[in-house]
Design an enzyme around this catalytic site. Structure first.
Site: not given
Ligand code: THU
Length: 135
Positions: A42-44, A53, A55, A90, A93
């Site tokens: 995940n990359i915020e 996310c 995935e 989620c 995804c």
């Protein structure tokens, strides 16, 4: 490839999670039908909404490299340290999986560790899904 190995790669991917806001680290390992694995984390983002996310990172990496056929994905997540619970994919995804995978065949492996996991088909994870076959 065995579930155990795919989970190990998801755990490896999780190390790269960029999560300064939630601190919740997720890793995914996506297995293609030809046997290749694409890893994702995940990359915020400071603006929150652009967060990607794990995935979807894995899927977008794979699709952008020309892959279209997938076998399974392993997912692990949790706060720093070893995961202690399941990180289910989620809804967004699951929908991305629906675009590229046969819901009756594609397997979603949600894991706590290499030995503790739940292995379900995409159809079980996303019943009555809407996908390319509807259009
Ligand atoms: N996250 C994922 O990477 N995958 C999921 O399926 C659920 C949520 C991430 C997004 C965000 O960086 C953090 O987990 C907390 O929501």
């Amino acid at each position: 490839m065995e579930q155990k190995e795919l989970i190990r790669l998801a755990l490896e991917a999780r190390e790269q999670a960029y999560v300064p806001y939630s601190n919740y680290m997720v890793g995914a390992a996506l297995l293609t039908k030809s046997g290749k694995v694409y890893k994702g984390c995940n990359i915020e983002n400071a603006s929150y909404t652009p967060t990607n996310c794990a995935e979807r990172t894995a899927f977008f990496k794979a699709v952008s490299e020309g892959e279209r056929e997938f076998e399974a994905i392993a997912i692990v997540g949790g706060y720093a340290g070893e995961p202690t619970g399941y990180a289910y994919p989620c809804g967004v995804c699951r929908q991305v999986m629906m675009e590229f995978c046969d819901p009756k065949e594609f397997r979603v492996i949600t894991a706590v560790s290499e030995d503790e996991y739940i292995d379900k088909t995409l159809e079980e994870m996303l019943p009555y899904g809407f996908g390319p076959s509807n259009l």
